[in-house]
Design a protein around this motif. Sequence first.
Motif, PDB file in Angstrom:
ATOM      1  N   LEU A 144       0.862  -1.185   0.000  1.00 27.06           N
ATOM      2  CA  LEU A 144       0.000   0.000   0.000  1.00 27.06           C
ATOM      3  C   LEU A 144       0.898   1.234   0.000  1.00 27.06           C
ATOM      4  N   THR A 145       0.370   2.335  -0.551  1.00 26.00           N
ATOM      5  CA  THR A 145       1.160   3.557  -0.470  1.00 26.00           C
ATOM      6  C   THR A 145       0.763   4.316   0.792  1.00 26.00           C
ATOM      7  N   LEU A 146       1.730   5.023   1.307  1.00 27.00           N
ATOM      8  CA  LEU A 146       1.483   5.820   2.506  1.00 27.00           C
ATOM      9  C   LEU A 146       0.449   6.909   2.199  1.00 27.00           C
ATOM     10  N   HIS A 147       0.444   7.390   0.959  1.00 32.57           N
ATOM     11  CA  HIS A 147      -0.554   8.385   0.554  1.00 32.57           C
ATOM     12  C   HIS A 147      -1.965   7.869   0.802  1.00 32.57           C
ATOM     13  N   GLN A 148      -2.206   6.615   0.379  1.00 30.48           N
ATOM     14  CA  GLN A 148      -3.544   6.036   0.551  1.00 30.48           C
ATOM     15  C   GLN A 148      -3.900   5.962   2.035  1.00 30.48           C
ATOM     16  N   MET A 149      -2.926   5.543   2.824  1.00 31.54           N
ATOM     17  CA  MET A 149      -3.196   5.371   4.252  1.00 31.54           C
ATOM     18  C   MET A 149      -3.488   6.689   4.941  1.00 31.54           C
ATOM     19  N   LEU A 150      -2.866   7.739   4.460  1.00 33.22           N
ATOM     20  CA  LEU A 150      -3.063   9.044   5.097  1.00 33.22           C
ATOM     21  C   LEU A 150      -4.220   9.815   4.461  1.00 33.22           C
ATOM     22  N   GLY A 151      -4.715   9.307   3.358  1.00 29.73           N
ATOM     23  CA  GLY A 151      -5.792  10.015   2.670  1.00 29.73           C
ATOM     24  C   GLY A 151      -5.302  11.264   1.970  1.00 29.73           C
ATOM     25  N   VAL A 152      -4.028  11.241   1.550  1.00 27.49           N
ATOM     26  CA  VAL A 152      -3.450  12.402   0.859  1.00 27.49           C
ATOM     27  C   VAL A 152      -3.483  12.139  -0.643  1.00 27.49           C
ATOM     28  N   PRO A 153      -4.114  13.010  -1.427  1.00 29.30           N
ATOM     29  CA  PRO A 153      -4.145  12.787  -2.868  1.00 29.30           C
ATOM     30  C   PRO A 153      -2.783  13.101  -3.496  1.00 29.30           C
ATOM     31  N   ASN A 197       9.764   6.512  -8.949  1.00 30.98           N
ATOM     32  CA  ASN A 197      10.588   5.522  -8.265  1.00 30.98           C
ATOM     33  C   ASN A 197      10.640   5.730  -6.746  1.00 30.98           C
ATOM     34  N   PRO A 198       9.516   5.586  -6.077  1.00 35.91           N
ATOM     35  CA  PRO A 198       9.522   5.782  -4.628  1.00 35.91           C
ATOM     36  C   PRO A 198      10.246   4.654  -3.912  1.00 35.91           C
ATOM     37  N   ARG A 199      10.464   4.857  -2.669  1.00 31.49           N
ATOM     38  CA  ARG A 199      11.088   3.787  -1.884  1.00 31.49           C
ATOM     39  C   ARG A 199      10.006   2.903  -1.288  1.00 31.49           C
ATOM     40  N   VAL A 200      10.405   1.695  -1.054  1.00 33.33           N
ATOM     41  CA  VAL A 200       9.495   0.741  -0.424  1.00 33.33           C
ATOM     42  C   VAL A 200      10.072   0.373   0.931  1.00 33.33           C
ATOM     43  N   LEU A 201       9.204   0.442   1.893  1.00 30.09           N
ATOM     44  CA  LEU A 201       9.620   0.148   3.245  1.00 30.09           C
ATOM     45  C   LEU A 201       8.922  -1.160   3.630  1.00 30.09           C
ATOM     46  N   VAL A 202       9.689  -2.179   3.903  1.00 31.19           N
ATOM     47  CA  VAL A 202       9.083  -3.473   4.230  1.00 31.19           C
ATOM     48  C   VAL A 202       9.054  -3.616   5.742  1.00 31.19           C
ATOM     49  N   LEU A 203       7.847  -3.733   6.263  1.00 27.26           N
ATOM     50  CA  LEU A 203       7.692  -3.842   7.717  1.00 27.26           C
ATOM     51  C   LEU A 203       7.734  -5.305   8.128  1.00 27.26           C
ATOM     52  N   ALA A 204       8.442  -5.558   9.202  1.00 24.45           N
ATOM     53  CA  ALA A 204       8.472  -6.907   9.736  1.00 24.45           C
ATOM     54  C   ALA A 204       7.178  -7.133  10.497  1.00 24.45           C
ATOM     55  N   SER A 205       6.352  -7.990   9.962  1.00 21.41           N
ATOM     56  CA  SER A 205       5.063  -8.255  10.594  1.00 21.41           C
ATOM     57  C   SER A 205       5.036  -9.710  11.041  1.00 21.41           C
ATOM     58  N   PRO A 206       4.352 -10.027  12.136  1.00 20.40           N
ATOM     59  CA  PRO A 206       4.375 -11.407  12.615  1.00 20.40           C
ATOM     60  C   PRO A 206       3.762 -12.387  11.623  1.00 20.40           C
ATOM     61  N   PRO A 257       5.392 -10.237   5.855  1.00 19.24           N
ATOM     62  CA  PRO A 257       5.924  -8.894   5.634  1.00 19.24           C
ATOM     63  C   PRO A 257       4.994  -8.078   4.742  1.00 19.24           C
ATOM     64  N   VAL A 258       4.881  -6.803   5.012  1.00 16.55           N
ATOM     65  CA  VAL A 258       4.057  -5.931   4.173  1.00 16.55           C
ATOM     66  C   VAL A 258       4.922  -4.782   3.676  1.00 16.55           C
ATOM     67  N   SER A 259       4.526  -4.240   2.532  1.00 16.49           N
ATOM     68  CA  SER A 259       5.299  -3.140   1.944  1.00 16.49           C
ATOM     69  C   SER A 259       4.507  -1.850   2.024  1.00 16.49           C
ATOM     70  N   VAL A 260       5.175  -0.796   2.359  1.00 18.72           N
ATOM     71  CA  VAL A 260       4.555   0.528   2.324  1.00 18.72           C
ATOM     72  C   VAL A 260       5.376   1.372   1.360  1.00 18.72           C
ATOM     73  N   HIS A 261       4.728   1.850   0.301  1.00 13.65           N
ATOM     74  CA  HIS A 261       5.423   2.733  -0.635  1.00 13.65           C
ATOM     75  C   HIS A 261       5.471   4.124  -0.030  1.00 13.65           C
ATOM     76  N   VAL A 262       6.634   4.659   0.109  1.00 12.87           N
ATOM     77  CA  VAL A 262       6.781   6.008   0.656  1.00 12.87           C
ATOM     78  C   VAL A 262       7.466   6.875  -0.403  1.00 12.87           C
ATOM     79  N   GLY A 263       7.481   8.177  -0.163  1.00 14.79           N
ATOM     80  CA  GLY A 263       8.122   9.070  -1.126  1.00 14.79           C
ATOM     81  C   GLY A 263       9.634   8.873  -1.144  1.00 14.79           C
ATOM     82  N   ARG A 264      10.306   9.735  -1.867  1.00 15.55           N
ATOM     83  CA  ARG A 264      11.769   9.615  -1.928  1.00 15.55           C
ATOM     84  C   ARG A 264      12.430  10.277  -0.727  1.00 15.55           C
ATOM     85  N   ASP A 265      11.716  11.218  -0.152  1.00 16.99           N
ATOM     86  CA  ASP A 265      12.369  12.035   0.881  1.00 16.99           C
ATOM     87  C   ASP A 265      12.254  11.383   2.255  1.00 16.99           C
TER      88      ASP A 265
END
Lengths: 160, 139
Positions: free
Chosen positions: B46-55, B61-70, B73-81
């Motif tokens: 999922l993208t962080l934009h969707q989760m935050l409700g930000v259009p 080429n955003p970065r992907v942050l893979v969270l260690a989940s029990p 693993p899930v991926s969160v697409h975040v911006g470059r910054d």
Amino acid sequence: MPEASEPARSTLLLALRAGSVHLALTAQMVEEVCEESEFVALPRMPAHVCGLMSVRGEPVPVVDLARFLEVGQDACDPREEARTRRVVVIHDETYRVGFLCQRVFGLLRLPAERMLRPELIQGGRLRRFTQAEVDGPRGLAAVLDVPAVLDAARLRPASP
Amino acid sequence: MMATFAEPERMYALVEVGPHCVAFCVDDVQIVEDAADASTSARACLTLHQMLGVPGPLNPNPRVLVLASPSMPVSVHVGRDMRFVALPDAARCPLPSFLADWARAHGWSALLRYAGTFALLADRQRLAAMVVAADRGAP
């Protein structure tokens, strides 16, 4: 036996204006009055929540009283309004919240008999959150039922 | 002579999305990779934009942050910054009670004082559950 000089029972209120209406808050619940500073936006907030404000480093959620009470904005000069806008930090046993308002007039001590059952106050959702009305120096003011406002305004998991 | 100890610090990944600043504790992060290099097909994403409700579109080429989940693993697409910062434990402050229930339900566990503002600290488990649910099309 009460002393002969004991003053009549009175209530100390903070008088303010939110949108187009005059309001009063029980002064015991008021912690401080701050100048408006930048709010930290929070995602997926209802319109009446401005965000977080830092009050001496502590995060305080701020509620826009005019929006919450649906009392509309006063048709005054926006620059003048920006100058007079204040955040009143209030607390009860559970919550510490800032109320954004358009102007704070100051403290008002009124004898208890001047606190009248609400009859004339109308408009938006204001009537529902008015615990009394007072005829103050600037005309009729609604004394807010702060715990009821906090309970209705607070964010629950099902909030949008 | 008394020994002095530095205040313990934790590393956080800070991401700014629109007007929001979100922090992930690096202990919760498995991998950070560029989206172009990420093999996200096996993971809920999922993208962080969707989760935050930000259009708005993600940066190229955003970065992907893979969270260690029990569970998985899930991926969160975040911006470059994205920045990594070390902050003392004192920077973490509890959610104000006025919005605590709401914030926890939306995947935030605390606030972080950072550069004169507050960042929302992600709750790894809750966020992972949300990503999985959203990826499966749950409301």
